[in-house]
Design a protein around this motif. Structure first.
Motif, PDB file in Angstrom:
ATOM      1  N   LEU A 280      -3.400   6.954   4.652  1.00  0.00           N
ATOM      2  CA  LEU A 280      -3.135   6.330   3.499  1.00  0.00           C
ATOM      3  C   LEU A 280      -2.363   6.963   2.427  1.00  0.00           C
ATOM      4  O   LEU A 280      -1.394   6.382   1.818  1.00  0.00           O
ATOM      5  CB  LEU A 280      -4.609   6.349   2.741  1.00  0.00           C
ATOM      6  CG  LEU A 280      -4.683   5.345   1.336  1.00  0.00           C
ATOM      7  CD1 LEU A 280      -4.291   3.920   1.460  1.00  0.00           C
ATOM      8  CD2 LEU A 280      -6.043   5.435   0.769  1.00  0.00           C
ATOM      9  N   ALA A 281      -2.424   8.331   2.373  1.00  0.00           N
ATOM     10  CA  ALA A 281      -1.798   9.231   1.275  1.00  0.00           C
ATOM     11  C   ALA A 281      -0.175   8.993   1.741  1.00  0.00           C
ATOM     12  O   ALA A 281       0.653   8.762   0.963  1.00  0.00           O
ATOM     13  CB  ALA A 281      -2.127  10.530   1.284  1.00  0.00           C
ATOM     14  N   GLU A 282       0.167   9.226   2.987  1.00  0.00           N
ATOM     15  CA  GLU A 282       1.517   9.265   3.432  1.00  0.00           C
ATOM     16  C   GLU A 282       2.036   7.707   3.407  1.00  0.00           C
ATOM     17  O   GLU A 282       3.025   7.614   3.127  1.00  0.00           O
ATOM     18  CB  GLU A 282       1.528   9.352   5.382  1.00  0.00           C
ATOM     19  CG  GLU A 282       3.119   9.603   5.548  1.00  0.00           C
ATOM     20  CD  GLU A 282       3.677  10.605   4.796  1.00  0.00           C
ATOM     21  OE1 GLU A 282       5.016  10.283   4.770  1.00  0.00           O
ATOM     22  OE2 GLU A 282       3.314  11.585   4.659  1.00  0.00           O
ATOM     23  N   PHE A 283       1.230   6.678   3.454  1.00  0.00           N
ATOM     24  CA  PHE A 283       1.828   5.361   3.292  1.00  0.00           C
ATOM     25  C   PHE A 283       2.166   5.194   1.859  1.00  0.00           C
ATOM     26  O   PHE A 283       3.045   4.635   1.466  1.00  0.00           O
ATOM     27  CB  PHE A 283       0.684   4.281   3.789  1.00  0.00           C
ATOM     28  CG  PHE A 283       0.608   2.791   3.135  1.00  0.00           C
ATOM     29  CD1 PHE A 283       1.406   1.968   3.537  1.00  0.00           C
ATOM     30  CD2 PHE A 283      -0.259   2.477   2.177  1.00  0.00           C
ATOM     31  CE1 PHE A 283       1.687   0.819   3.456  1.00  0.00           C
ATOM     32  CE2 PHE A 283      -0.063   1.227   1.766  1.00  0.00           C
ATOM     33  CZ  PHE A 283       0.726   0.310   2.214  1.00  0.00           C
ATOM     34  N   LEU A 284       1.054   5.293   0.908  1.00  0.00           N
ATOM     35  CA  LEU A 284       1.350   5.270  -0.493  1.00  0.00           C
ATOM     36  C   LEU A 284       2.559   5.907  -0.948  1.00  0.00           C
ATOM     37  O   LEU A 284       3.226   5.702  -1.884  1.00  0.00           O
ATOM     38  CB  LEU A 284       0.025   5.660  -1.398  1.00  0.00           C
ATOM     39  CG  LEU A 284      -1.109   4.817  -1.335  1.00  0.00           C
ATOM     40  CD1 LEU A 284      -2.299   5.348  -1.714  1.00  0.00           C
ATOM     41  CD2 LEU A 284      -0.654   3.361  -1.725  1.00  0.00           C
ATOM     42  N   LYS A 285       2.784   7.291  -0.385  1.00  0.00           N
ATOM     43  CA  LYS A 285       3.770   7.962  -0.658  1.00  0.00           C
ATOM     44  C   LYS A 285       5.227   7.194  -0.218  1.00  0.00           C
ATOM     45  O   LYS A 285       6.323   7.327  -1.236  1.00  0.00           O
ATOM     46  CB  LYS A 285       4.003   9.439   0.041  1.00  0.00           C
ATOM     47  CG  LYS A 285       4.995  10.525  -0.438  1.00  0.00           C
ATOM     48  CD  LYS A 285       4.913  11.600   0.541  1.00  0.00           C
ATOM     49  CE  LYS A 285       5.906  12.483  -0.020  1.00  0.00           C
ATOM     50  NZ  LYS A 285       5.879  14.069   0.514  1.00  0.00           N
ATOM     51  N   LYS A 286       5.261   6.657   0.613  1.00  0.00           N
ATOM     52  CA  LYS A 286       6.421   5.705   1.299  1.00  0.00           C
ATOM     53  C   LYS A 286       6.582   4.733   0.463  1.00  0.00           C
ATOM     54  O   LYS A 286       7.626   4.129  -0.053  1.00  0.00           O
ATOM     55  CB  LYS A 286       6.112   5.462   2.609  1.00  0.00           C
ATOM     56  CG  LYS A 286       6.364   6.504   3.700  1.00  0.00           C
ATOM     57  CD  LYS A 286       6.104   6.342   5.029  1.00  0.00           C
ATOM     58  CE  LYS A 286       6.445   4.938   5.646  1.00  0.00           C
ATOM     59  NZ  LYS A 286       5.950   4.934   7.163  1.00  0.00           N
TER      60      LYS A 286
END
Length: 138
Positions: free
Chosen positions: A98-104
């Protein structure tokens, strides 16, 4: 900008999202999109907003979810706001993913000049703190 509506089940996240969709419609000079996992908000969302169900397109996991959101933007350059209900049901409960997704999505938001709002059904303390470096809680 990426905004997050965070709270446990029954805390009013979806009602807040519906209100934000309607507010976005009033101030937007373009199109507003509301993304949900399955058909639940049909009668709550103003007909002027585009309502999209991820289940209709086989979206599962954060990589597919990111591609789906990118495709929505690529298909309509007049979109100003994308609001998403049930983020964890669409992408999964892997908070690191989720964190990686939101960063993208944050980078996509800046590049495309789009606002994104996501509901996240979780306790804020359980989420990775890095999320709040590029997302704003509302």
């Amino acid at each position: 900008m990426v905004y997050l509506i965070i709270g446990n089940k029954g805390s009013g996240k979806t009602k807040r999202l519906i209100s934000l969709v309607n507010e976005a419609l009033e101030r937007s000079n373009g199109n507003v999109v509301c993304v949900e996992k399955e058909r639940l908000l049909t009668y709550n969302i103003n007909y002027r907003a585009r309502l999209v169900e991820t289940d209709n397109y086989g979206v599962s996991g954060y990589d597919a979810f990111y591609g789906f959101l990118s495709g929505i933007i690529a298909g309509d350059h007049d979109i100003t706001d994308i609001l998403v209900d049930a983020t964890l049901k669409i992408g999964g409960r892997d908070y690191a993913a989720l964190a990686e997704f939101l960063k993208k999505v944050s980078k996509l938001s800046k590049d495309a000049d789009q606002d994104f709002t996501f509901t996240i059904s979780a306790d804020e303390a359980d989420l990775p703190s890095e999320i709040f470096e590029y997302c704003e809680k509302i």
